[in-house]
Design a protein around this motif. Structure first.
Motif, PDB file in Angstrom:
ATOM      1  N   THR A  48       0.855  -1.183   0.000  1.00 22.87           N
ATOM      2  CA  THR A  48       0.000   0.000   0.000  1.00 22.87           C
ATOM      3  C   THR A  48       0.896   1.239   0.000  1.00 22.87           C
ATOM      4  O   THR A  48       2.120   1.126   0.003  1.00 22.87           O
ATOM      5  CB  THR A  48      -0.900   0.018   1.245  1.00 22.87           C
ATOM      6  N   ASP A  49       0.287   2.404   0.050  1.00 21.71           N
ATOM      7  CA  ASP A  49       1.078   3.626   0.119  1.00 21.71           C
ATOM      8  C   ASP A  49       1.796   3.761   1.459  1.00 21.71           C
ATOM      9  O   ASP A  49       2.794   4.465   1.563  1.00 21.71           O
ATOM     10  CB  ASP A  49       0.195   4.855  -0.110  1.00 21.71           C
ATOM     11  N   GLU A  50       1.312   3.067   2.501  1.00 24.21           N
ATOM     12  CA  GLU A  50       1.888   3.181   3.832  1.00 24.21           C
ATOM     13  C   GLU A  50       2.932   2.118   4.152  1.00 24.21           C
ATOM     14  O   GLU A  50       3.833   2.356   4.944  1.00 24.21           O
ATOM     15  CB  GLU A  50       0.789   3.116   4.906  1.00 24.21           C
ATOM     16  N   SER A  51       2.795   0.920   3.598  1.00 24.62           N
ATOM     17  CA  SER A  51       3.722  -0.166   3.918  1.00 24.62           C
ATOM     18  C   SER A  51       3.778  -1.155   2.759  1.00 24.62           C
ATOM     19  O   SER A  51       2.898  -1.173   1.902  1.00 24.62           O
ATOM     20  CB  SER A  51       3.299  -0.880   5.211  1.00 24.62           C
ATOM     21  N   TYR A  52       4.826  -1.976   2.764  1.00 25.44           N
ATOM     22  CA  TYR A  52       4.995  -2.903   1.650  1.00 25.44           C
ATOM     23  C   TYR A  52       5.841  -4.101   2.044  1.00 25.44           C
ATOM     24  O   TYR A  52       6.478  -4.118   3.094  1.00 25.44           O
ATOM     25  CB  TYR A  52       5.613  -2.192   0.440  1.00 25.44           C
TER      26      TYR A  52
END
Length: 128
Positions: A48-52
């Motif tokens: 996601t834009d927050e974590s990967y």
């Protein structure tokens, strides 16, 4: 005290592009970056834009030989959270994986599955 958050984890897989493809299909994630690894190999960042999850391969990875739950530093599983566990389970099945170990827990439900690299994934939800 300021709170830290998990930004990413890095795992070795046989084929980063193939793993990223099913992660996008199953979890609705997107590829954030892909290209040559820092020193060698190939990496795909998917999430996601927050974590990967950083998916890495030297190109000659070998299957795990030990039980991760008995190995210090072993990866036991990666958990993803969803608001629609039934829909995710259907996508897991369509991707060719078998959901196992269904359970209820406070305050919701969860299940697990193994991917083609033998990595255990947990899917959890606060749905009753």
């Amino acid at each position: 005290m300021p709170q830290a958050r998990l930004e990413h984890t890095n795992i070795t897989v046989a084929d980063p592009k193939a793993t990223a493809a099913w992660l996008c299909d199953v979890f609705g994630w997107h590829i954030r970056w892909q290209g040559p690894g820092m020193q060698t190999g190939y990496t795909v960042h998917v999430g996601t834009d927050e974590s990967y999850v950083a998916l890495f391969s030297f190109g000659d990875a070998r299957p795990r030989q030990e039980d991760s739950y008995r190995t210090i530093g072993g990866l036991n599983h990666i958990a993803a959270f969803t608001d629609d566990i039934d829909a995710v389970e259907e996508r897991v099945k369509r991707a060719g994986f078998t959901p196992i170990n269904h359970a209820e827990y406070a305050p919701g439900r969860r299940f697990y599955f193994l991917d083609k690299d033998g990595i255990e994934w947990e899917v959890a939800s606060h749905q009753p």
